[in-house]
Design a protein around this motif. Structure first.
Motif, PDB file in Angstrom:
ATOM      1  N   THR A 378       0.921  -1.218  -0.080  1.00  0.00           N
ATOM      2  CA  THR A 378      -0.126  -0.165   0.203  1.00  0.00           C
ATOM      3  C   THR A 378       0.800   1.146  -0.175  1.00  0.00           C
ATOM      4  OG1 THR A 378      -0.354   0.243   2.438  1.00  0.00           O
ATOM      5  CG2 THR A 378      -1.875  -1.260   1.402  1.00  0.00           C
ATOM      6  N   GLU A 379       0.144   2.441  -0.456  1.00  0.00           N
ATOM      7  CA  GLU A 379       0.925   3.619  -0.416  1.00  0.00           C
ATOM      8  C   GLU A 379       1.290   3.985   1.110  1.00  0.00           C
ATOM      9  OE1 GLU A 379       1.772   5.185  -3.036  1.00  0.00           O
ATOM     10  OE2 GLU A 379       0.567   4.377  -4.576  1.00  0.00           O
ATOM     11  N   ALA A 380       0.741   3.496   1.974  1.00  0.00           N
ATOM     12  CA  ALA A 380       1.159   3.976   3.640  1.00  0.00           C
ATOM     13  C   ALA A 380       2.202   3.128   4.010  1.00  0.00           C
ATOM     14  CB  ALA A 380      -0.214   4.029   4.211  1.00  0.00           C
ATOM     15  N   GLY A 381       2.485   2.066   3.284  1.00  0.00           N
ATOM     16  CA  GLY A 381       3.579   1.211   3.814  1.00  0.00           C
ATOM     17  C   GLY A 381       4.756   1.511   3.703  1.00  0.00           C
ATOM     18  N   PRO A 382       5.744   0.790   4.343  1.00  0.00           N
ATOM     19  CA  PRO A 382       7.240   1.341   4.432  1.00  0.00           C
ATOM     20  C   PRO A 382       7.887   1.369   3.008  1.00  0.00           C
ATOM     21  CG  PRO A 382       6.855  -1.042   5.554  1.00  0.00           C
ATOM     22  CD  PRO A 382       5.472  -0.383   4.882  1.00  0.00           C
ATOM     23  N   PHE A 383       7.238   0.661   2.054  1.00  0.00           N
ATOM     24  CA  PHE A 383       8.038   0.322   0.641  1.00  0.00           C
ATOM     25  C   PHE A 383       7.402   1.528  -0.180  1.00  0.00           C
ATOM     26  CE2 PHE A 383       7.913  -4.042   2.724  1.00  0.00           C
ATOM     27  CZ  PHE A 383       8.955  -3.757   3.012  1.00  0.00           C
ATOM     28  N   GLY A 384       6.222   2.406   0.149  1.00  0.00           N
ATOM     29  CA  GLY A 384       5.678   3.266  -0.804  1.00  0.00           C
ATOM     30  C   GLY A 384       6.483   3.999  -1.546  1.00  0.00           C
ATOM     31  N   ASP A 385       7.754   4.676  -1.172  1.00  0.00           N
ATOM     32  CA  ASP A 385       8.398   5.472  -1.994  1.00  0.00           C
ATOM     33  C   ASP A 385       9.168   4.520  -3.146  1.00  0.00           C
ATOM     34  OD1 ASP A 385       7.907   7.635  -0.517  1.00  0.00           O
ATOM     35  OD2 ASP A 385       9.633   7.568   0.758  1.00  0.00           O
ATOM     36  N   HIS A 386       9.612   3.469  -2.682  1.00  0.00           N
ATOM     37  CA  HIS A 386      10.257   2.520  -3.522  1.00  0.00           C
ATOM     38  C   HIS A 386       9.346   2.168  -4.417  1.00  0.00           C
ATOM     39  CE1 HIS A 386      13.072  -0.870  -4.845  1.00  0.00           C
ATOM     40  NE2 HIS A 386      11.547  -1.603  -4.724  1.00  0.00           N
ATOM     41  N   LEU A 387       8.216   1.697  -4.381  1.00  0.00           N
ATOM     42  CA  LEU A 387       7.137   1.166  -5.356  1.00  0.00           C
ATOM     43  C   LEU A 387       6.743   2.286  -6.058  1.00  0.00           C
ATOM     44  CD1 LEU A 387       5.066  -1.011  -2.830  1.00  0.00           C
ATOM     45  CD2 LEU A 387       6.572  -1.847  -4.754  1.00  0.00           C
ATOM     46  N   ARG A 388       6.684   3.657  -5.671  1.00  0.00           N
ATOM     47  CA  ARG A 388       6.152   4.739  -6.501  1.00  0.00           C
ATOM     48  C   ARG A 388       7.270   5.193  -7.649  1.00  0.00           C
ATOM     49  NH1 ARG A 388       3.728   6.348  -1.604  1.00  0.00           N
ATOM     50  NH2 ARG A 388       5.323   7.333  -1.014  1.00  0.00           N
ATOM     51  N   GLU A 389       8.278   4.979  -6.938  1.00  0.00           N
ATOM     52  CA  GLU A 389       9.538   5.248  -8.109  1.00  0.00           C
ATOM     53  C   GLU A 389       9.709   4.616  -9.364  1.00  0.00           C
ATOM     54  OE1 GLU A 389      14.356   6.172  -7.984  1.00  0.00           O
ATOM     55  OE2 GLU A 389      13.324   5.457  -6.090  1.00  0.00           O
ATOM     56  N   HIS A 390       9.463   3.306  -8.776  1.00  0.00           N
ATOM     57  CA  HIS A 390       9.441   2.016  -9.759  1.00  0.00           C
ATOM     58  C   HIS A 390       8.129   2.279 -10.794  1.00  0.00           C
ATOM     59  CE1 HIS A 390      12.576  -0.713  -9.522  1.00  0.00           C
ATOM     60  NE2 HIS A 390      12.069  -1.164  -8.069  1.00  0.00           N
ATOM     61  N   LEU A 391       6.860   2.865 -10.293  1.00  0.00           N
ATOM     62  CA  LEU A 391       5.720   2.999 -11.184  1.00  0.00           C
ATOM     63  C   LEU A 391       6.140   4.261 -12.055  1.00  0.00           C
ATOM     64  CD1 LEU A 391       3.012   2.478 -11.708  1.00  0.00           C
ATOM     65  CD2 LEU A 391       2.196   4.022  -9.799  1.00  0.00           C
ATOM     66  N   GLY A 392       6.659   5.266 -11.580  1.00  0.00           N
ATOM     67  CA  GLY A 392       6.907   6.470 -12.414  1.00  0.00           C
ATOM     68  C   GLY A 392       8.036   6.016 -13.531  1.00  0.00           C
ATOM     69  N   ASN A 393       8.834   5.339 -13.202  1.00  0.00           N
ATOM     70  CA  ASN A 393       9.838   4.918 -14.172  1.00  0.00           C
ATOM     71  C   ASN A 393       9.151   4.055 -15.270  1.00  0.00           C
ATOM     72  OD1 ASN A 393      12.190   6.132 -13.011  1.00  0.00           O
ATOM     73  ND2 ASN A 393      12.657   4.113 -11.794  1.00  0.00           N
ATOM     74  N   LEU A 394       8.229   3.209 -15.059  1.00  0.00           N
ATOM     75  CA  LEU A 394       7.678   2.511 -16.084  1.00  0.00           C
ATOM     76  C   LEU A 394       6.689   3.239 -16.840  1.00  0.00           C
ATOM     77  CD1 LEU A 394       6.454  -0.673 -13.996  1.00  0.00           C
ATOM     78  CD2 LEU A 394       8.137  -0.620 -15.983  1.00  0.00           C
ATOM     79  N   GLN A 395       6.087   4.245 -16.325  1.00  0.00           N
ATOM     80  CA  GLN A 395       4.959   5.260 -16.914  1.00  0.00           C
ATOM     81  C   GLN A 395       5.754   6.133 -17.892  1.00  0.00           C
ATOM     82  OE1 GLN A 395       3.271   7.191 -13.603  1.00  0.00           O
ATOM     83  NE2 GLN A 395       1.502   5.653 -13.524  1.00  0.00           N
ATOM     84  N   GLN A 396       7.143   6.247 -18.073  1.00  0.00           N
ATOM     85  CA  GLN A 396       7.887   7.038 -18.789  1.00  0.00           C
ATOM     86  C   GLN A 396       8.256   6.216 -20.008  1.00  0.00           C
ATOM     87  OE1 GLN A 396      11.294   9.367 -17.308  1.00  0.00           O
ATOM     88  NE2 GLN A 396      10.748   8.768 -15.261  1.00  0.00           N
ATOM     89  N   TYR A 397       8.092   4.945 -20.015  1.00  0.00           N
ATOM     90  CA  TYR A 397       8.402   4.006 -21.287  1.00  0.00           C
ATOM     91  C   TYR A 397       7.454   3.147 -21.548  1.00  0.00           C
ATOM     92  CZ  TYR A 397      12.929   5.978 -19.870  1.00  0.00           C
ATOM     93  OH  TYR A 397      13.825   7.151 -19.681  1.00  0.00           O
ATOM     94  N   PRO A 398       6.408   3.511 -22.569  1.00  0.00           N
ATOM     95  CA  PRO A 398       5.282   2.580 -22.648  1.00  0.00           C
ATOM     96  C   PRO A 398       5.375   1.053 -23.153  1.00  0.00           C
ATOM     97  CG  PRO A 398       4.748   4.883 -23.710  1.00  0.00           C
ATOM     98  CD  PRO A 398       6.291   4.763 -23.107  1.00  0.00           C
ATOM     99  N   GLU A 399       6.844   0.952 -23.952  1.00  0.00           N
ATOM    100  CA  GLU A 399       6.950  -0.289 -24.337  1.00  0.00           C
ATOM    101  C   GLU A 399       7.522  -1.126 -23.245  1.00  0.00           C
ATOM    102  OE1 GLU A 399       9.978  -0.237 -27.477  1.00  0.00           O
ATOM    103  OE2 GLU A 399       8.718   0.547 -29.167  1.00  0.00           O
TER     104      GLU A 399
END
Length: 455
Positions: A378-399
């Protein structure tokens, strides 16, 4: 009866709690280094001599920011000379009474029970991954050495780099650590500015005056000028070998126009050091360590850059079950049995950063593994920043996002385009099994299935 005077353990606790309340974060290792040194009335140079940070970095970069940070957190002007009394006043007021004890730094304990970022040299929470450390300690001392420490973020690159430098100093080598996080963003839009900043920064840490005007001639280009500045000035002025550690080189890789020239420069220096002539003897004094993550860097493909296949490549593996068990004991979590640790590894793999964070979270919150795993994706969990960073990287590259979705939806290993597979592996999202790709851990499945609406 005289009032009790605050000791360093209590002062550190007050400072950390005040910063946490004001900024929502804990003190960093380097900030605590300055606090402890200042408490002992040390100069910044003395802190540098007994630690792992350059004096100029402590005095001109971290120190002023720390005193401003404490001024805002404590609501009064704080400096290196009066911080003790400011913390004493806050401690007496009881406004930030302790909710958990923080141990003062010693040779055998960490500076805090929980810290983000690199693991301090004196921390009990650093886990060795044999034979990597010993291999690096020996390799870096070879004349003209070039080590490339590469791994996804939070895998322990900077922590290993710090230990290589510490071991090098024991062998009477000079050491310099330069993080490209310190460079202004404007330097990465102009190769000349970047090259001169790089040369001047190394000279400054060596205690040598800036002589760029004397050695720089634009007609020869930036790489040629940088080489001359090192060869004819910096390396000629030092008597002992120099271990130069370049950290956060990822920042350079984000700017392909700069990165390609910089990679060619480092490769050229490495090649010159192999020669048996006078120039080779000079460049053998330079021992390079390049630490970078393996995430996606826009248009730059680091695997085909001028630095590809140069020097000794040091990949960092995940922790084994035995290493996770060892780390749990160091966190005083002996009650976590083998079955529970295996459950934790299913959730997050043996990722060093996530493992440290998970165990520290259980320790600090006095919670259970079951409760941790409930909030982990979840966003409130201790890994929230790590997960959001991965999501942001993926969203930059559709392929890349499309390829990752294939892996995410598969019940096991699946074949995807090889270039996508290697990029996702570099990001730490998948593991390669032959030519197939498998999701690295259950945490990513739970988080991304929800975010990508994939099932």
């Amino acid at each position: 009866m005289a009032e009790k005077t605050i000791n360093f353990e209590e002062a550190l606790q007050v400072a950390d709690e005040a910063v946490l309340a004001s900024k929502g974060r804990h003190l960093t290792d380097v900030e605590m280094t300055i606090l402890q040194g200042s408490w002992q009335n040390q100069t910044y140079q003395q802190m540098s001599d007994s630690g792992d940070y350059a004096a100029n970095y402590l005095q001109r970069t971290v120190g002023p920011k720390l005193w401003r940070l404490l001024s805002e957190a404590l609501g009064e002007d704080v400096s290196k000379t009066n911080f003790r009394m400011a913390l004493q006043r806050r401690w007496r007021s009881g406004q930030y009474a302790s909710q958990q004890r923080l141990r003062a730094p010693t040779a055998k304990t960490s500076k805090l029970e929980f810290t983000e970022g690199p693991v301090a040299l004196d921390s009990p929470y650093y886990v060795e991954r044999p034979p990597i450390e010993e291999r690096c300690y020996g390799a870096v001392l070879q004349p003209g050495a070039l080590l490339r420490i590469r791994a996804p973020q939070q895998m322990g690159k900077t922590s290993l780099l710090d230990r290589i430098l510490a071991r090098s100093r024991k062998s009477d080598y000079q050491t310099i650590a330069l993080s490209f996080d310190l460079a202004d963003s404007t330097f990465f839009t102009d190769l000349r500015k970047f090259s001169q900043w790089f040369c001047a920064s190394i000279g400054k840490q060596l205690g040598l005056p800036n002589k760029l005007e004397e050695y720089w001639d634009d007609i020869f280009g930036c790489n040629s000028n940088s080489t001359a500045y090192f060869e004819e000035y910096l390396l000629s002025e030092i008597s002992s070998p120099l271990v130069l550690a370049l950290d956060k080189v990822d920042v350079v890789f984000e700017h392909p126009a700069i990165a390609n020239d910089f990679c060619r420069l480092l490769r050229a220096w490495y090649d010159i050091a192999k020669r048996s002539d006078r120039r080779g003897a000079i460049w053998k004094k330079l021992h390079l360590i390049v630490a970078h993550s393996t995430e996606v860097y826009g248009a730059l493909d680091i695997n085909s850059s001028p630095l590809a296949n140069v020097g000794i490549i040091v990949p960092l593996p995940e922790f084994t079950l035995e290493q996770v068990n060892d780390l749990a004991r160091r966190h005083s979590l002996d009650w976590l049995g083998k079955a529970e640790l295996e459950q934790l590894m299913v959730a997050i793999g043996g990722h060093p950063g996530l493992t440290q964070k998970a165990l520290s979270y259980i320790q600090r919150k006095k919670t259970t593994l079951e409760k941790l795993l409930q909030i982990a994706p979840t966003e409130a969990g201790p890994f929230g920043d790590h997960l959001r960073e991965h999501l942001g990287n993926l969203q930059q590259y559709p392929e890349l996002m499309a390829a990752f979705r294939e892996v995410l939806l598969a019940s096991g290993a699946v074949k995807i385009a090889s270039d996508m597979a290697f990029k996702l592996q570099g990001m730490g999202l998948v593991q390669l099994q032959g030519n197939d790709s498998r999701l690295r851990c259950e945490l990513y499945r739970q988080y991304f299935c929800d975010r990508l609406k994939a099932g």
